[in-house]
Design an enzyme around this catalytic site. Structure first.
Site, PDB file in Angstrom:
ATOM      1  N   ARG A 142      -0.005  -8.126  13.776  1.00  0.00           N
ATOM      2  CA  ARG A 142      -0.450  -7.154  12.842  1.00  0.00           C
ATOM      3  C   ARG A 142      -1.306  -7.952  11.969  1.00  0.00           C
ATOM      4  NH1 ARG A 142       4.635  -4.341  10.906  1.00  0.00           N
ATOM      5  NH2 ARG A 142       3.419  -3.194   9.646  1.00  0.00           N
ATOM      6  N   LYS A 187       0.698  -1.155   0.140  1.00  0.00           N
ATOM      7  CA  LYS A 187       0.129   0.143   0.095  1.00  0.00           C
ATOM      8  C   LYS A 187       0.690   1.290   0.216  1.00  0.00           C
ATOM      9  CE  LYS A 187      -2.264  -0.915   4.052  1.00  0.00           C
ATOM     10  NZ  LYS A 187      -1.547  -1.974   4.486  1.00  0.00           N
ATOM     11  N   ARG A 190      12.042  -5.402   5.072  1.00  0.00           N
ATOM     12  CA  ARG A 190      11.715  -3.908   4.869  1.00  0.00           C
ATOM     13  C   ARG A 190      12.451  -3.060   5.439  1.00  0.00           C
ATOM     14  NH1 ARG A 190       5.465  -2.093   4.875  1.00  0.00           N
ATOM     15  NH2 ARG A 190       5.850  -2.019   7.137  1.00  0.00           N
TER      16      ARG A 190
HETATM   17  P1  AMP Z   1       1.318   0.970   8.730  1.00  0.00           P
HETATM   18  O1  AMP Z   1       2.283   1.695   8.628  1.00  0.00           O
HETATM   19  O2  AMP Z   1      -0.173   1.319   7.961  1.00  0.00           O
HETATM   20  O3  AMP Z   1       1.446  -0.594   8.723  1.00  0.00           O
HETATM   21  O4  AMP Z   1       0.714   1.185  10.292  1.00  0.00           O
HETATM   22  C1  AMP Z   1       1.433   1.125  11.457  1.00  0.00           C
HETATM   23  C2  AMP Z   1       0.874   1.130  12.811  1.00  0.00           C
HETATM   24  O5  AMP Z   1       0.106   2.256  12.808  1.00  0.00           O
HETATM   25  C3  AMP Z   1      -0.323   0.012  12.616  1.00  0.00           C
HETATM   26  O6  AMP Z   1       0.259  -1.316  12.973  1.00  0.00           O
HETATM   27  C4  AMP Z   1      -1.426   0.490  13.775  1.00  0.00           C
HETATM   28  O7  AMP Z   1      -0.662   0.382  15.086  1.00  0.00           O
HETATM   29  C5  AMP Z   1      -1.021   2.108  13.437  1.00  0.00           C
HETATM   30  N1  AMP Z   1      -2.236   2.450  12.661  1.00  0.00           N
HETATM   31  C6  AMP Z   1      -2.011   2.903  11.394  1.00  0.00           C
HETATM   32  N2  AMP Z   1      -3.210   3.076  10.750  1.00  0.00           N
HETATM   33  C7  AMP Z   1      -4.063   3.221  11.791  1.00  0.00           C
HETATM   34  C8  AMP Z   1      -5.534   3.148  11.693  1.00  0.00           C
HETATM   35  N3  AMP Z   1      -6.267   3.606  10.792  1.00  0.00           N
HETATM   36  N4  AMP Z   1      -6.240   2.867  12.862  1.00  0.00           N
HETATM   37  C9  AMP Z   1      -5.573   2.546  14.044  1.00  0.00           C
HETATM   38  N5  AMP Z   1      -4.186   2.340  14.046  1.00  0.00           N
HETATM   39  C10 AMP Z   1      -3.419   2.751  13.039  1.00  0.00           C
END
Ligand code: AMP
Length: 214
Positions: free
Chosen positions: A172, A13, A128
């Site tokens: 996750r 993404k 990564r």
């Molecule tokens: P990502 O970089 O999208 O993988 O996000 C890293 C972490 O940020 C996730 O594992 C969540 O802990 C938090 N996070 C990101 N987006 C959200 C969201 N929309 N709602 C809740 N937690 C989020």
């Protein structure tokens, strides 16, 4: 352009959001990236978010929705649209987003569901690397930077994300199945969902997304 990229962690993404954002001049709103910047700046929101992110859990809906609503209402978004990456991740967030976009008179065009099997996701996440400054994404095996340890784009140090450890990756993926999979159903019911095979290379995935939105 007014689209959402949805899918498990590590499916690509962030890579797609960065490609579309830079090539099409659309504002990318990546909730994970925004949280990481808040953590780096040691704000109250950053400190709160860190407690959840470090365990692979979701940050509570209230603060997440408030943070994203503020970003969505910025003028660049009103002018050129948005690519949402990592938001919404719960049905509550999807409902809140509907209200915000309704108020802004900016209806969603499409929701791209990026799909890949777990083994591929775990192997992508395990190697990564991310730039500490511009957010560019690398991989120790598949896409190493030209100069080891530094970003090709802005020359800042690149690091392994603290939540890309095996234990946290598993959590996750579990959270994705439990909380985010229902969001996919939600957009399917609204007739907005487009499934995309994200096992292909980034350029091919990019072309498909652009074809669907042009
Ligand atoms: P990502 O970089 O999208 O993988 O996000 C890293 C972490 O940020 C996730 O594992 C969540 O802990 C938090 N996070 C990101 N987006 C959200 C969201 N929309 N709602 C809740 N937690 C989020």
């Amino acid at each position: 352009m007014r689209v959402i990229l949805i899918g498990p962690p590590g499916v690509g993404k962030g890579t797609q959001a960065a490609l579309i954002g830079s090539r099409k001049g659309v504002q990318t709103l990546s909730s994970g990236e925004i949280f990481r910047r808040e953590i780096e700046a040691q704000t109250d929101l950053g400190r709160l978010a860190q407690r959840y992110i470090s365990h692979g859990e979701l940050v509570p809906n209230g603060v997440t929705i408030e943070m994203m609503a503020k970003r969505l209402r910025e003028s660049e978004v009103r002018k050129h649209g948005f690519i949402l990456d990592g938001f919404p991740r719960t049905v509550k967030q999807a409902d809140a987003l509907n209200e915000i976009l309704f108020d802004m008179e900016m209806p969603l065009q499409k929701v791209f569901w990026l799909q890949a099997p777990d083994e591929l996701i775990v192997s992508r996440l395990s190697g990564r690397l991310g730039c500490t400054k511009c957010g560019a994404i690398y991989h120790s095996v598949n896409k190493p930077p030209t100069r080891e340890g530094f970003c090709d784009v802005c020359n800042s140090p690149i690091v392994v994300r603290s939540d890309d450890q095996p234990e946290t990756i598993r959590e996750r993926l579990r959270v994705f199945r439990e909380s985010t999979a229902p969001v996919i159903e939600y957009y399917k019911d609204l007739g907005l969902l487009v499934a995309v095979d994200a096992t292909r290379d980034a350029e091919e995935v990019y072309k498909e997304i652009i074809r669907e939105t042009d």
